[in-house]
Scaffold this motif. Structure first.
Motif, mmCIF file in Angstrom:
data_model
loop_
_atom_site.group_PDB
_atom_site.id
_atom_site.type_symbol
_atom_site.label_atom_id
_atom_site.label_comp_id
_atom_site.label_asym_id
_atom_site.label_seq_id
_atom_site.Cartn_x
_atom_site.Cartn_y
_atom_site.Cartn_z
ATOM 1 N N ALA A 2 0.682 -1.158 -0.105
ATOM 2 C CA ALA A 2 -0.010 -0.191 0.152
ATOM 3 C C ALA A 2 0.802 1.086 0.073
ATOM 4 C CB ALA A 2 -0.887 0.040 1.359
ATOM 5 N N GLU A 6 -2.777 5.666 0.078
ATOM 6 C CA GLU A 6 -3.960 4.716 0.287
ATOM 7 C C GLU A 6 -3.941 4.271 1.784
ATOM 8 O OE1 GLU A 6 -3.369 1.959 -3.803
ATOM 9 O OE2 GLU A 6 -2.280 1.228 -1.885
ATOM 10 N N LEU A 7 -2.864 4.366 2.575
ATOM 11 C CA LEU A 7 -3.014 4.173 3.963
ATOM 12 C C LEU A 7 -3.729 5.502 4.465
ATOM 13 C CD1 LEU A 7 0.627 2.666 4.759
ATOM 14 C CD2 LEU A 7 -1.503 1.581 4.783
ATOM 15 N N ALA A 9 -5.948 7.272 3.400
ATOM 16 C CA ALA A 9 -7.572 7.131 2.859
ATOM 17 C C ALA A 9 -8.148 6.101 3.830
ATOM 18 C CB ALA A 9 -7.539 6.653 1.282
ATOM 19 N N VAL A 10 -7.388 5.093 4.020
ATOM 20 C CA VAL A 10 -7.916 4.115 5.034
ATOM 21 C C VAL A 10 -8.127 4.586 6.332
ATOM 22 C CG1 VAL A 10 -7.579 1.756 5.748
ATOM 23 C CG2 VAL A 10 -7.394 2.043 3.341
ATOM 24 N N LEU A 11 -6.950 5.072 6.855
ATOM 25 C CA LEU A 11 -7.226 5.625 8.008
ATOM 26 C C LEU A 11 -8.052 6.606 8.465
ATOM 27 C CD1 LEU A 11 -5.767 5.990 10.982
ATOM 28 C CD2 LEU A 11 -4.211 7.571 10.086
ATOM 29 N N ASP A 13 -10.969 7.005 6.624
ATOM 30 C CA ASP A 13 -12.364 5.996 6.455
ATOM 31 C C ASP A 13 -12.473 5.660 7.758
ATOM 32 O OD1 ASP A 13 -12.813 6.998 3.965
ATOM 33 O OD2 ASP A 13 -12.181 5.105 3.011
ATOM 34 N N THR A 14 -11.442 4.804 8.292
ATOM 35 C CA THR A 14 -11.934 4.326 9.664
ATOM 36 C C THR A 14 -12.149 5.155 10.746
ATOM 37 O OG1 THR A 14 -10.125 2.610 8.979
ATOM 38 C CG2 THR A 14 -10.654 2.672 11.309
ATOM 39 N N LYS A 17 -15.694 6.235 10.034
ATOM 40 C CA LYS A 17 -16.886 5.408 10.611
ATOM 41 C C LYS A 17 -16.897 5.411 12.104
ATOM 42 C CE LYS A 17 -16.293 2.762 6.277
ATOM 43 N NZ LYS A 17 -15.607 1.556 5.836
#
Length: 148
Positions: A2, A6-7, A9-11, A13-14, A17
């Motif tokens: 990754a 990308e990391l 973006a994932v962080l 989003d997490t 949420k």
């Protein structure tokens, strides 16, 4: 493998949420407001009506755990730090009989009375969210433009 993008973006989003990102944004807004607030200039005096309205809003905000929004309201409005007595609010608003359950904000009870003409079953009415939908489908739609 990754990428950093990308990391991130994932962080993001997490955190969104989990509600952490919104909480942090609210906290930052409250802190910025607090830092910018000129405490040497007192807020304008509250009218009796604004005092009551602010108290209804404070009770609603605290019930829904919007503590940073409530803190900004208190700082901006000059509302007394100690909340007004609930029975005092009921008397001042010439409101209906209070039920035994005083954990529900008065704004919910007022809205239930206006929508349904009743003060019964307020916890079930509003906390489930179903009755907040407009009975007329046209009322729930976004305006498409001004009518001339």
């Amino acid at each position: 493998m990754a990428t950093v993008t990308e990391l991130k973006a994932v962080l993001k989003d997490t955190l969104e949420k989990r509600g952490v990102l919104g909480h942090l944004r609210a906290r930052i807004r409250a802190e910025v407001f607090s830092a910018l607030d000129d405490e040497s200039e007192p807020p304008p005096p509250l009218s009796h009506e604004n005092l009551l309205i602010n108290e209804l809003i404070r009770e609603y905000l605290e019930f829904n755990k919007y503590k940073y929004t409530a803190s900004v309201l208190m700082a901006e409005s000059g509302q007394p730090v100690v909340p007004l007595d609930r029975q005092f609010l009921i008397r001042e608003l010439n409101a209906f009989e209070e039920s035994k359950d005083d954990s529900i904000p008065l704004l919910y009870r007022i809205l239930a009375h206006l929508l349904h003409g009743t003060k019964e079953d307020v916890p079930n009415t509003f906390l489930k969210g179903s009755s907040l939908q407009p009975s007329d489908p046209e009322l729930g739609r976004q305006p498409s433009g001004r009518k001339k």
